[in-house]
Design a protein around this motif. Structure first.
Motif, PDB file in Angstrom:
ATOM      1  N   HIS A  35       0.663  -1.051  -0.150  1.00 35.40           N
ATOM      2  CA  HIS A  35       0.174   0.251   0.361  1.00 35.40           C
ATOM      3  C   HIS A  35       0.521   0.875  -0.094  1.00 35.40           C
ATOM      4  N   THR A  36       0.581   2.288  -1.059  1.00 33.53           N
ATOM      5  CA  THR A  36       1.570   3.394  -1.017  1.00 33.53           C
ATOM      6  C   THR A  36       0.003   4.404  -0.920  1.00 33.53           C
ATOM      7  N   ASP A  37      -1.215   4.615  -0.488  1.00 38.91           N
ATOM      8  CA  ASP A  37      -1.822   4.767  -0.376  1.00 38.91           C
ATOM      9  C   ASP A  37      -3.064   4.965   0.967  1.00 38.91           C
ATOM     10  N   LYS A  38      -3.067   5.553   1.106  1.00 42.93           N
ATOM     11  CA  LYS A  38      -4.350   4.789   2.540  1.00 42.93           C
ATOM     12  C   LYS A  38      -3.562   4.636   3.307  1.00 42.93           C
ATOM     13  N   LEU A  39      -2.189   4.771   3.868  1.00 40.73           N
ATOM     14  CA  LEU A  39      -1.433   5.230   5.141  1.00 40.73           C
ATOM     15  C   LEU A  39      -1.782   5.172   6.156  1.00 40.73           C
ATOM     16  N   ALA A  54      -7.218   9.518   4.854  1.00 46.28           N
ATOM     17  CA  ALA A  54      -5.279   8.534   4.874  1.00 46.28           C
ATOM     18  C   ALA A  54      -4.704   9.360   4.342  1.00 46.28           C
ATOM     19  N   VAL A  55      -2.791   9.238   4.185  1.00 44.88           N
ATOM     20  CA  VAL A  55      -2.264  10.072   3.261  1.00 44.88           C
ATOM     21  C   VAL A  55      -1.415   8.867   2.563  1.00 44.88           C
ATOM     22  N   THR A  56      -0.520   9.598   1.833  1.00 43.91           N
ATOM     23  CA  THR A  56      -0.187   8.367   0.561  1.00 43.91           C
ATOM     24  C   THR A  56       1.680   7.845   1.334  1.00 43.91           C
ATOM     25  N   LEU A  57       1.791   7.457   0.852  1.00 42.92           N
ATOM     26  CA  LEU A  57       3.259   7.141   0.803  1.00 42.92           C
ATOM     27  C   LEU A  57       4.706   8.573   0.741  1.00 42.92           C
ATOM     28  N   PHE A  93       0.573  13.752   8.807  1.00 42.10           N
ATOM     29  CA  PHE A  93       1.921  13.197   7.552  1.00 42.10           C
ATOM     30  C   PHE A  93       1.205  14.081   6.315  1.00 42.10           C
ATOM     31  N   GLY A  94      -0.163  14.664   7.154  1.00 37.57           N
ATOM     32  CA  GLY A  94      -1.371  14.836   6.745  1.00 37.57           C
ATOM     33  C   GLY A  94      -1.750  16.897   7.342  1.00 37.57           C
ATOM     34  N   ALA A  95      -3.846  17.044   6.891  1.00 36.71           N
ATOM     35  CA  ALA A  95      -3.394  18.249   8.021  1.00 36.71           C
ATOM     36  C   ALA A  95      -3.772  17.633   9.433  1.00 36.71           C
ATOM     37  N   LYS A  96      -2.969  19.045  10.591  1.00 35.81           N
ATOM     38  CA  LYS A  96      -2.648  19.625  11.997  1.00 35.81           C
ATOM     39  C   LYS A  96      -3.994  19.007  12.782  1.00 35.81           C
ATOM     40  N   THR A  97      -3.908  17.518  12.285  1.00 37.39           N
ATOM     41  CA  THR A  97      -5.496  17.984  13.685  1.00 37.39           C
ATOM     42  C   THR A  97      -5.258  17.730  15.081  1.00 37.39           C
ATOM     43  N   GLN A 133       3.378  11.572   0.768  1.00 42.28           N
ATOM     44  CA  GLN A 133       3.599  12.367   1.792  1.00 42.28           C
ATOM     45  C   GLN A 133       4.258  12.225   2.824  1.00 42.28           C
ATOM     46  N   ILE A 134       3.916  10.508   3.551  1.00 43.61           N
ATOM     47  CA  ILE A 134       5.072  10.603   4.363  1.00 43.61           C
ATOM     48  C   ILE A 134       6.990  10.586   4.568  1.00 43.61           C
TER      49      ILE A 134
END
Length: 481
Positions: free
Chosen positions: A107-111, A209-212, A129-133, A214-215
């Motif tokens: 998986h390189t997405d839905k991480l 989820a984020v992508t690889l 790795f995504g929005a700062k929530t 983004q990570i």
């Protein structure tokens, strides 16, 4: 060469000849790949039954093979076979779908979108790795309805980065690659429901989820300023020096390891340094001879580094495999029959070594953690067995008694297109202490575990503790969390 970060490159080259299989595999195909896996272990691995006795391992083989009676995806087959690799308790064995990232094989997405810090059965958010929530520093309680403790205990038995019964290498892997392990062994949903604690309150958030990509971009942004891999520094006290060795291999265009040792230990002698702190944290290894070279500058007397280096067999393998051309050409000269098996004979560490001319004879302090592995653990074992240093930090991911590594044989399972890499040499350390427990790593005299606050602030608690220990001339064993 043992450094695990280099091995995926070899596997990728091998994997270029066939792309990963996305189609469903038939039971016949699965059984063919299983037979290749079993044959490769039998013909290559130096000591497959070192920690799991043959009858128990055979039972695991039978159980795994029995599950291959229905069509499976590549991921299902990968997961089904993982318990066999874990049972080897050999952190060097590689099991990677051809051409894929070792830690994100399917998986390189839905991480999972948060960077985490794990200590035993607890987990904290230390970045996003995504929005700062979700705020940094909060303790995570549940992910997608499952408690964090249950998730950790589900993942640890499916992780192979550990020699023997060590676990700190697995925890370090969780800290770096939790998103990949979660997606492979638990789930890869479009969004993740997270329950966390802020003070005395529990809150919930739904994070996409984020992508690889983004990570990796986040990791790149967090990277500290690049430094040379081998460094010698002097803190305020001129009687103390700090030597940092990030890896046991070099790039002559960047830095020459032998030259670094020659110059560093000359300086230690000229400056009359009394205490040396040797930082080997996060050093996953490299080439065996580098550990021998370094110990010659620290040994108090002549020593033997390795007791033996075992090899499974000398004849050609019965299955398609890749091994270095140089080894294939000269193995007839360097692999010898001994008893019921074979040994590799051309290694400087097998011979009696003398301390170097500028060897340091002052007080030595060695810093370790779960990513101290392979050649690094071998070196630390020699130092520890000779009672040459005080150790500080966390237990190594590598095994005290030795490891199975060196040159690798790589074969690709013909249908699943998974690359299997097996270290061909069983390195066993010389003159080990009689009290050594099977499968243990190097356990520090002073166990110091960074807190989540240390991680967030960039505080080096282990180094601070060590320098304080030097200033107070502390002794005895300590556990600091």
């Amino acid at each position: 060469m043992k450094l695990r970060l280099l091995l995926p490159g070899f596997l990728l080259v091998f994997g270029l000849f066939a792309s990963a299989s996305a189609q469903t595999l038939t039971p016949e195909q699965l059984q063919t790949d299983f037979a290749r896996f079993r044959t490769a272990l039998h013909e290559v691995h130096p000591e497959p039954y070192q920690f799991t006795p043959k009858p128990a391992f055979d039972s695991l083989l039978i159980a795994a093979q029995a599950q291959l009676n229905r069509p499976m995806t590549q991921q299902e087959f990968y997961v089904t076979m993982v318990p066999l690799l874990v049972a080897l308790k050999d952190g060097h064995v590689k099991w990677i779908p051809a051409g894929e990232d070792e830690h994100y094989p399917f998986h390189t997405d839905k991480l999972f979108p948060l960077k985490v810090y794990v200590v035993e059965n607890r987990m904290w958010a230390v970045g996003s790795f995504g929005a700062k929530t979700v705020p940094d520093g909060v303790e995570l309680l549940r992910i997608n309805g499952q408690s964090v403790g249950e998730i950790i205990q589900k993942l640890l038995p499916n992780m192979t980065f550990a020699d023997g019964y060590t676990v700190n290498g697995k925890y370090e892997d969780l800290n770096h690659f939790f998103a990949g392990y979660y997606a492979t062994f638990i789930a890869a949903p479009d969004a993740h429901e997270i329950q966390y604690r802020v003070g005395d309150e529990e809150q919930t958030a739904s994070l996409p989820a984020v992508t690889l990509e983004q990570i990796k971009a986040s990791h790149e942004a967090r990277k500290p300023a690049r430094q040379l891999p081998f460094r010698l520094t002097f803190p305020a006290s001129t009687q103390t020096a700090i030597m940092t060795i990030e890896r046991f291999w070099d790039d002559k265009k960047e830095q020459d390891f032998k030259a670094f040792l020659n110059e560093s230990f000359r300086q230690l002698r000229e400056k009359q340094v009394e205490s040396l702190v040797l930082d080997l944290r996060n050093n996953e290894g490299g080439e065996e001879k580098y550990g021998v070279w370094l110990y010659r500058y620290l040994a108090e007397k002549p020593f033997r580094y390795y007791d033996r280096i075992s090899v499974r067999q000398k004849k050609a393998y019965s299955f398609p495999a890749w091994t270095p051309k140089l080894y294939r050409k000269f193995k007839w000269l360097v692999v010898k029959k001994k008893g019921d098996g074979y040994v590799f004979t051309k290694q400087a560490g097998l011979k009696r070594q003398k301390p170097a001319r500028d060897a340091f004879h002052g007080k030595l302090y060695v810093l370790l953690n779960g990513l101290s592995f392979s050649v690094t653990t071998e070196f630390a074992a020699r130092v520890h067995a000779d009672q040459r240093a005080t150790f500080i930090g966390q237990e190594t991911g590598g095994g005290y008694g030795g490891d199975n590594s060196g040159i690798f044989t790589i074969t690709q399972l013909p249908h699943a297109k998974i690359d299997l890499g097996i270290g061909m040499f069983g390195f066993r350390m010389a003159n080990l202490p009689p009290s050594l427990k099977p499968g243990q790593g190097i356990i520090p005299d002073h166990v110091v575990v960074p807190s989540v606050e240390d991680v967030l602030s960039g505080t080096d608690r282990v180094m601070q503790y060590t320098l304080h220990l030097l200033s107070t001339k502390g002794a005895g064993s300590t556990v600091l969390r």
